[in-house]
Motif scaffolding. Structure first.
Motif, PDB file in Angstrom:
ATOM      1  N   UNK A  94       0.748  -1.205   0.101  1.00  0.00           N
ATOM      2  CA  UNK A  94       0.198   0.122   0.103  1.00  0.00           C
ATOM      3  C   UNK A  94       0.787   1.242  -0.008  1.00  0.00           C
ATOM      4  N   UNK A  95       1.917   1.211   0.751  1.00  0.00           N
ATOM      5  CA  UNK A  95       2.878   2.441   1.033  1.00  0.00           C
ATOM      6  C   UNK A  95       3.563   2.805  -0.485  1.00  0.00           C
ATOM      7  N   UNK A  96       4.318   1.707  -0.862  1.00  0.00           N
ATOM      8  CA  UNK A  96       5.486   2.046  -1.967  1.00  0.00           C
ATOM      9  C   UNK A  96       5.041   1.165  -3.404  1.00  0.00           C
ATOM     10  N   UNK A  97       3.864   0.301  -3.339  1.00  0.00           N
ATOM     11  CA  UNK A  97       3.664  -0.433  -4.639  1.00  0.00           C
ATOM     12  C   UNK A  97       4.463  -1.635  -4.733  1.00  0.00           C
ATOM     13  N   UNK A  98       3.723  -2.541  -5.180  1.00  0.00           N
ATOM     14  CA  UNK A  98       4.387  -3.907  -5.489  1.00  0.00           C
ATOM     15  C   UNK A  98       5.827  -3.999  -6.279  1.00  0.00           C
ATOM     16  N   UNK A  99       5.786  -2.874  -7.397  1.00  0.00           N
ATOM     17  CA  UNK A  99       6.827  -2.825  -8.180  1.00  0.00           C
ATOM     18  C   UNK A  99       8.026  -2.455  -7.322  1.00  0.00           C
ATOM     19  N   UNK A 100       7.786  -1.230  -6.415  1.00  0.00           N
ATOM     20  CA  UNK A 100       8.831  -0.869  -5.725  1.00  0.00           C
ATOM     21  C   UNK A 100       9.073  -1.960  -4.813  1.00  0.00           C
ATOM     22  N   UNK A 121      17.913 -11.382   2.847  1.00  0.00           N
ATOM     23  CA  UNK A 121      16.475 -11.976   2.961  1.00  0.00           C
ATOM     24  C   UNK A 121      15.910 -11.213   3.996  1.00  0.00           C
ATOM     25  N   UNK A 122      16.120 -10.093   4.394  1.00  0.00           N
ATOM     26  CA  UNK A 122      15.101  -9.454   5.333  1.00  0.00           C
ATOM     27  C   UNK A 122      13.694  -9.210   4.656  1.00  0.00           C
ATOM     28  N   UNK A 123      13.899  -8.387   3.103  1.00  0.00           N
ATOM     29  CA  UNK A 123      12.693  -7.980   2.581  1.00  0.00           C
ATOM     30  C   UNK A 123      12.503  -9.067   1.261  1.00  0.00           C
ATOM     31  N   UNK A 124      13.441 -10.127   1.123  1.00  0.00           N
ATOM     32  CA  UNK A 124      13.197 -10.920   0.040  1.00  0.00           C
ATOM     33  C   UNK A 124      11.937 -11.762   0.124  1.00  0.00           C
ATOM     34  N   UNK A 125      11.268 -11.954   0.943  1.00  0.00           N
ATOM     35  CA  UNK A 125       9.920 -12.661   1.202  1.00  0.00           C
ATOM     36  C   UNK A 125       9.004 -11.854   0.496  1.00  0.00           C
ATOM     37  N   UNK A 126       8.911 -10.427   1.122  1.00  0.00           N
ATOM     38  CA  UNK A 126       8.084  -9.497   0.464  1.00  0.00           C
ATOM     39  C   UNK A 126       8.153  -9.512  -0.935  1.00  0.00           C
ATOM     40  N   UNK A 127       9.490  -9.192  -1.380  1.00  0.00           N
ATOM     41  CA  UNK A 127       9.569  -9.064  -2.692  1.00  0.00           C
ATOM     42  C   UNK A 127       9.178 -10.421  -3.640  1.00  0.00           C
ATOM     43  N   UNK A 160       6.136 -10.089  -6.308  1.00  0.00           N
ATOM     44  CA  UNK A 160       6.524 -10.471  -7.803  1.00  0.00           C
ATOM     45  C   UNK A 160       5.157 -11.380  -8.097  1.00  0.00           C
ATOM     46  N   UNK A 161       4.648 -12.296  -7.239  1.00  0.00           N
ATOM     47  CA  UNK A 161       3.844 -13.485  -7.609  1.00  0.00           C
ATOM     48  C   UNK A 161       2.375 -12.683  -8.103  1.00  0.00           C
ATOM     49  N   UNK A 162       2.328 -11.568  -6.961  1.00  0.00           N
ATOM     50  CA  UNK A 162       0.927 -10.728  -7.114  1.00  0.00           C
ATOM     51  C   UNK A 162       0.960  -9.930  -8.474  1.00  0.00           C
ATOM     52  N   UNK A 163       2.218  -9.598  -8.920  1.00  0.00           N
ATOM     53  CA  UNK A 163       2.415  -8.640 -10.281  1.00  0.00           C
ATOM     54  C   UNK A 163       1.983  -9.471 -11.315  1.00  0.00           C
ATOM     55  N   UNK A 164       2.330 -10.797 -11.377  1.00  0.00           N
ATOM     56  CA  UNK A 164       2.063 -12.083 -12.288  1.00  0.00           C
ATOM     57  C   UNK A 164       0.438 -11.925 -12.554  1.00  0.00           C
ATOM     58  N   UNK A 165      -0.307 -12.204 -11.345  1.00  0.00           N
ATOM     59  CA  UNK A 165      -1.750 -12.007 -11.446  1.00  0.00           C
ATOM     60  C   UNK A 165      -2.385 -10.650 -12.159  1.00  0.00           C
ATOM     61  N   UNK A 166      -1.760  -9.753 -11.788  1.00  0.00           N
ATOM     62  CA  UNK A 166      -2.143  -8.455 -12.156  1.00  0.00           C
ATOM     63  C   UNK A 166      -1.877  -8.256 -13.725  1.00  0.00           C
ATOM     64  N   UNK A 167      -0.682  -8.848 -14.211  1.00  0.00           N
ATOM     65  CA  UNK A 167      -0.625  -8.834 -15.728  1.00  0.00           C
ATOM     66  C   UNK A 167      -1.596  -9.634 -16.685  1.00  0.00           C
ATOM     67  N   UNK A 168      -2.101 -10.570 -15.839  1.00  0.00           N
ATOM     68  CA  UNK A 168      -3.167 -11.457 -16.449  1.00  0.00           C
ATOM     69  C   UNK A 168      -4.457 -10.736 -16.766  1.00  0.00           C
ATOM     70  N   UNK A 169      -4.775 -10.116 -15.497  1.00  0.00           N
ATOM     71  CA  UNK A 169      -6.000  -9.025 -15.532  1.00  0.00           C
ATOM     72  C   UNK A 169      -5.830  -8.108 -16.662  1.00  0.00           C
ATOM     73  N   UNK A 170      -4.550  -7.258 -16.984  1.00  0.00           N
ATOM     74  CA  UNK A 170      -4.496  -6.512 -18.013  1.00  0.00           C
ATOM     75  C   UNK A 170      -4.527  -6.938 -19.122  1.00  0.00           C
TER      76      UNK A 170
END
Length: 198
Positions: free
Chosen positions: A23-29, A65-71, A75-85
């Motif tokens: 919500x704060x910086x977006x999935x891409x960031x 690995x501190x933020x690798x999980x969130x990344x 990334x997986x959510x962005x894939x779903x967003x791309x299919x929506x597009x």
């Protein structure tokens, strides 16, 4: 196993922070932040090889690995967003074609993978594993391996700088898709009864 366990524990902060960061910086960031933080691993890995110190390697793994999980989540959510597009612009969802796309791209992956043994051959490492017992040769092999990984990691980041499907754009796409579905649901009863929907 133990090292992987403790390294994995440091991935929990990113897991818990994933919704807030999205919500704060977006999935891409989020993905970019995770990928950029991974450079800390390469730094400590090179230092670990130089000073023959496994603790430095572990520090790099922890930091990366501190933020690798969130990344990864982003990334997986962005894939779903791309299919929506894709559905938004074509009217069809193409998840089932992912296997075909992977097949088309496999020759490129194979070609890239073939460069690794070629590079190893250039520095004298072929199939004689006894060379790894020689400190000078082992250091050279490890540094070359890290350099190849560094190049691959850098190349994998570049496409994300051109990703422009923001959360706002995706929200508008979802609203449009929902509107299309409602219109289709209204038309289907008339079509099923043989009536004129015009």
């Amino acid at each position: 196993g133990i090292v992987n366990l403790f390294t994995g524990i440091f991935g929990f902060p990113g897991l818990f922070l994933a919704p807030f960061l999205a919500k704060k910086i977006g999935k891409r960031n989020m993905v970019l932040m995770a990928r950029l933080l991974y450079y800390s691993y390469f730094l400590f890995a090179f230092l670990a090889v130089k000073f023959s110190n496994a603790y430095l390697l572990y520090i790099g793994l922890v930091l990366s690995n501190l933020f690798n999980t969130s990344g990864n989540i982003a990334r997986d959510t962005m894939t779903s967003d791309m299919w929506d597009y894709q559905q938004y612009i074509s009217g069809k969802r193409l998840e089932s074609s992912m296997g075909i796309l992977n097949t088309l791209g496999s020759p490129v992956v194979t070609l890239m993978a073939m460069t690794v043994p070629v590079v190893y051959g250039l520095i004298g490492f072929t199939n004689d594993w006894n060379l790894l017992y020689m400190p000078d040769i082992r250091t050279k092999i490890l540094n070359v391996t890290l350099l190849l990984c560094l190049i691959q990691h850098t190349l994998s980041i570049i496409p994300y700088f051109f990703y422009d499907l923001s959360e706002k754009k995706h929200a508008k796409i979802i609203l449009e898709l929902e509107e299309r579905k409602r219109n289709l649901d209204e038309e289907l009863p008339g079509i099923g009864e043989g009536g004129d929907t015009t």
